[in-house]
Motif scaffolding. Structure first.
Motif, PDB file in Angstrom:
ATOM      1  N   LYS A   1       0.854  -1.195   0.000  1.00 44.84           N
ATOM      2  CA  LYS A   1       0.000   0.000   0.000  1.00 44.84           C
ATOM      3  C   LYS A   1       0.887   1.241   0.000  1.00 44.84           C
ATOM      4  N   PRO A   2       0.786   2.089  -1.030  1.00 43.38           N
ATOM      5  CA  PRO A   2       1.605   3.310  -1.060  1.00 43.38           C
ATOM      6  C   PRO A   2       0.964   4.431  -0.252  1.00 43.38           C
ATOM      7  N   GLU A   3       1.794   5.304   0.269  1.00 43.66           N
ATOM      8  CA  GLU A   3       1.296   6.515   0.917  1.00 43.66           C
ATOM      9  C   GLU A   3       1.196   7.589  -0.157  1.00 43.66           C
ATOM     10  N   LEU A   4      -0.021   7.780  -0.670  1.00 44.65           N
ATOM     11  CA  LEU A   4      -0.235   8.681  -1.797  1.00 44.65           C
ATOM     12  C   LEU A   4      -0.502  10.096  -1.307  1.00 44.65           C
ATOM     13  N   ARG A   5       0.066  11.064  -2.001  1.00 39.95           N
ATOM     14  CA  ARG A   5      -0.188  12.465  -1.708  1.00 39.95           C
ATOM     15  C   ARG A   5      -1.109  13.047  -2.784  1.00 39.95           C
ATOM     16  N   ASN A   6      -1.042  14.338  -3.015  1.00 40.92           N
ATOM     17  CA  ASN A   6      -1.990  14.978  -3.920  1.00 40.92           C
ATOM     18  C   ASN A   6      -1.759  14.541  -5.365  1.00 40.92           C
ATOM     19  N   GLY A   7      -2.846  14.340  -6.113  1.00 45.37           N
ATOM     20  CA  GLY A   7      -2.719  14.008  -7.535  1.00 45.37           C
ATOM     21  C   GLY A   7      -3.867  13.140  -8.008  1.00 45.37           C
ATOM     22  N   ARG A   8      -4.279  13.342  -9.260  1.00 43.47           N
ATOM     23  CA  ARG A   8      -5.315  12.503  -9.858  1.00 43.47           C
ATOM     24  C   ARG A   8      -4.767  11.142 -10.258  1.00 43.47           C
ATOM     25  N   VAL A   9      -3.543  11.136 -10.767  1.00 42.40           N
ATOM     26  CA  VAL A   9      -2.887   9.910 -11.218  1.00 42.40           C
ATOM     27  C   VAL A   9      -1.527   9.831 -10.541  1.00 42.40           C
ATOM     28  N   HIS A  10      -1.109   8.599 -10.224  1.00 43.71           N
ATOM     29  CA  HIS A  10       0.128   8.409  -9.483  1.00 43.71           C
ATOM     30  C   HIS A  10       1.031   7.413 -10.200  1.00 43.71           C
ATOM     31  N   GLY A  11       2.324   7.773 -10.322  1.00 45.78           N
ATOM     32  CA  GLY A  11       3.318   6.882 -10.891  1.00 45.78           C
ATOM     33  C   GLY A  11       4.322   6.466  -9.824  1.00 45.78           C
ATOM     34  N   TRP A  12       4.930   5.299 -10.004  1.00 47.18           N
ATOM     35  CA  TRP A  12       5.841   4.740  -8.991  1.00 47.18           C
ATOM     36  C   TRP A  12       7.150   4.366  -9.663  1.00 47.18           C
TER      37      TRP A  12
END
Length: 705
Positions: A405-416
């Motif tokens: 589980k990633p700790e996601l911050r602000n953004g509509r789409v997320h890349g890793w």
């Protein structure tokens, strides 16, 4: 790079990113290359015609004999130009300019499908084209030192074509130069000459974490990045400086620096989007009133220096505009190491936020619960239990993937771009970005799509997607082939041949993609020349990552076993969105929400990549909801954004609407059933309605009352 050719009376224009523009005209004749037209263009041609027809676009006309500027009314009213010298700006996917002498009429067709420029008689017109996407100009070599990387980041802003607020337009931000690792700092003369700086400085601690996190802000502000000396044991506070106005904005040390950078970049970019409206490309923008509330003079700020604008913006409290800010389109989580430095130009080209990666383990049924939260609900399709369709898995063993589980911050789409396989993000690699440049440089006359069915029991998805691709090939230059029951050698050739998209339907096991004579492991390929792909088979994650390592840009995969009925839903929806210009990640994000276990699907590689561009610049999604206690009233919510570019705006074609909206922000309208019918007929968009996803024109007739 722009290439053009006449084909059956149509001027077809393509750029290096395989974006295609078709220009039609009355007895259109091309006389050859044209002169310069005092606009930033890559190519000009001279045509003779009495009419030019473009895909639906925003259009402006500028009089060369005066300061007059005209905009084609978004509501469809024609724009009549009296005799004179003009440059007309047509904001199509490939930026287009027309220069001519005479009178003209600019109008939209009844269905808002085309923008048409007509002349009283046949005249000569100089037509200029500019690609929205460019290859990097040169390569900067940076050593493994904070100072070297700071200098490299500073010079990436040399790709900007202006330091004014118009840099919010994607067309005025070129692709940054490449960064590569080396023993010493080497900056080509052409890049040094293009880098003028903005007079703004960003001072950060000499550590890679801070340099990576602040890179998007430095790039957009065209700031010079410097590292500070440590003093004692106290952490060094990053500082944003505007020397001309004696302004110093102290920022938090890590990890609070991430939040400070996000707020500063979002605020500055948003205010620039509003201020640019005082320039030659202004429009009736719904958010424009924010400047009046804040007491900011758009005309003065448009003419101000970068330092003066930033100094003014820094005085605006974030809380005063936070509720009006459009969602940021993209965030990427990057391991802040020297080896990751080469990824920065690609991330900044997309104007991505950059964060440090942090994860935790998924607990219990959390994956199932997250899937159900995203599942479209409402109406008969979405509310009832789904049938128990056949498992797409074969009798063989599939590869297991340890998901975190990633700790996601602000953004509509997320890349890793880091270790681990997280959910809710696209898993990318540095290879994927380099591969994208390779495909941009590979010219092609058409988009090549290959559908592979390697299990006859899955013919349902095969029939659906083949029909979707073939229908779309009637509108765009596409070459669609269908293959069945391929051997390992034949399937290998499909991936090694130059296909833009391969849609594989079949089984995947630990040994690879199943074929009648065995298994194909993508690791065994000499090279993957499939630009993009969808491996719609159980547990295909590792085979998809293998294709990225071998040369592909991006693709869709699965983490585990998937049900056949679910695979058909996801596969057909993904296909339709993809060929209408949606990026790989956004197409998959919408498609997987049609099923309860959508988190079983993911994207690998550069999820911002698009197979082709749609007729309109930015894909739109409309959510329709019938209002309570009203039989003929609907709430239509428009959502328009792109993971490739940010800074554009969209115009909802609804009854009585007079405003454009910044991409990333939603807009809401109450419509009658007839209004919904007109909207869906006039707009190419994906539509969420009654618990499922549709294409607008397919749904329109339901509202013909």
């Amino acid at each position: 790079m722009i290439e053009w050719a006449m084909d059956d009376g149509t001027l077809r224009v393509t750029d290096a990113d395989n974006t295609e523009l078709s220009v039609h005209g009355g007895e259109l004749a091309v006389d050859g290359p044209g002169p310069d037209i005092q606009r930033p263009v890559d190519e000009t041609v001279v045509v003779t015609t009495d009419e030019l027809r473009f895909p639906h676009a925003v259009a402006y006309a500028f009089s060369l004999g005066s300061d007059e500027q005209h905009e084609l009314d978004p509501d469809g009213s024609p724009l009549s130009l009296p005799p004179g010298e003009y440059v007309v700006d047509i904001d199509t996917e490939i930026k287009t300019y027309l220069r001519f002498s005479g009178s003209a009429t600019i109008e939209k067709t009844d269905g808002f499908e085309e923008t048409v420029v007509t002349f009283p008689d046949r005249i000569r017109v100089v037509v200029g084209f500019r690609s929205h996407h460019e290859l990097p100009a040169g390569t900067i070599t940076v050593p493994d030192t904070p100072d070297g990387i700071a200098a490299g980041i500073s010079h990436l802003a040399s790709s900007h074509k202006t330091d004014g607020p118009d840099r919010t337009y994607p067309t005025l931000r070129g692709h940054p130069s490449r960064l590569e690792c080396g023993d010493s700092l080497e900056i080509p003369d052409c890049i040094r000459e293009d880098f003028s700086g903005s007079g703004i400085e960003l001072v950060v601690p000499p550590e890679y974490e801070s340099l990576f996190v602040t890179a998007p802000l430095a790039y957009y502000l065209q700031a010079t990045v410097r590292t500070s000396d440590r003093r004692g044991t106290e952490p060094v506070r990053p500082t944003l400086r505007v020397p001309e106005f004696a302004v110093e904005k102290r920022l938090s040390p890590m990890p609070g620096l991430e939040s400070d950078v996000e707020r500063l970049l979002r605020k500055t970019f948003f205010l620039d989007c509003l201020v640019r409206n005082s320039g030659p490309y202004g429009t009736a923008l719904a958010e424009q009133s924010v400047l009046e509330v804040l007491g900011l003079d758009a005309d003065e700020l448009y003419e101000a220096s970068p330092q003066e604008r930033l100094a003014t913006y820094l005085d605006v409290p974030y809380a005063a505009i936070e509720h009006r800010l459009p969602d940021w389109h993209l965030s990427t989580y990057v391991s802040p190491t020297y080896e990751s430095v080469e990824s920065l130009p690609f991330l900044l080209d997309r104007l991505s936020m950059i964060y440090t990666p942090r994860t935790s383990e998924l607990e219990g049924r959390e994956l199932v619960e997250r899937s159900l939260e995203d599942f479209y609900r409402g109406g008969a399709r979405g509310s009832g239990p789904e049938p128990a369709p056949l498992d797409r898995a074969s009798a063989g063993k599939i590869a297991s993937v340890d998901i975190v589980k990633p700790e996601l911050r602000n953004g509509r789409v997320h890349g890793w771009l880091a270790d681990g396989v997280p959910i809710d993000v696209f898993k990318t690699t540095l290879d994927a970005y380099h591969n994208r440049l390779d495909f941009i440089e590979r010219s092609s006359d058409s988009t090549s799509i290959c559908v592979v069915l390697n299990d006859p029991e899955m013919a349902g998805e095969h029939d659906d997607v083949a029909r979707i691709y073939r229908q779309r090939s009637e509108e765009l230059t596409m070459d669609v082939t269908v293959e069945e029951s391929l051997t390992t050698a034949e399937l290998a050739r499909v991936f090694e041949d130059e296909h833009d998209f391969v849609h594989y339907i079949g089984h995947c096991e630990t040994d690879g993609l199943r074929c009648p004579d065995g298994y194909l492991s993508t690791d065994s390929l000499r090279r993957s020349n499939a630009q993009t792909f969808f491996l719609n088979a159980c547990g295909s994650y590792y085979e998809g990552m293998g294709l990225i390592e071998k040369g592909s840009v991006a693709g869709a995969v699965t983490f585990t076993k998937v049900l056949n009925d679910h695979a058909i839903k996801v596969g057909s929806t993904f296909a339709k969105l993809l060929v209408h210009g949606f990026s790989i990640e956004r197409a998959m994000g919408l498609a997987r929400r049609r099923i309860m276990m959508g988190k079983d699907y993911a994207v690998v590689g550069d999820g911002t990549h698009s197979l082709i561009q749609g007729e309109h610049q930015l894909p739109i999604t409309i959510t329709l909801e019938q209002l309570d206690n009203e039989t003929d009233q609907y709430l239509a919510t428009f959502d328009c954004y792109s993971t490739r570019v940010t800074g554009s705006y969209y115009f909802p074609h609804t009854e009585d609407n007079e405003y454009a909206y910044l991409c990333g922000g939603t807009s809401n309208f109450t419509l009658s059933a007839s209004g919904v019918h007109s909207l869906l007929h006039e707009t190419d968009a994906s539509v969420i309605y009654d618990g499922d996803l549709y294409w607008s024109k397919e749904l329109a007739d339901r509202f013909d009352r």
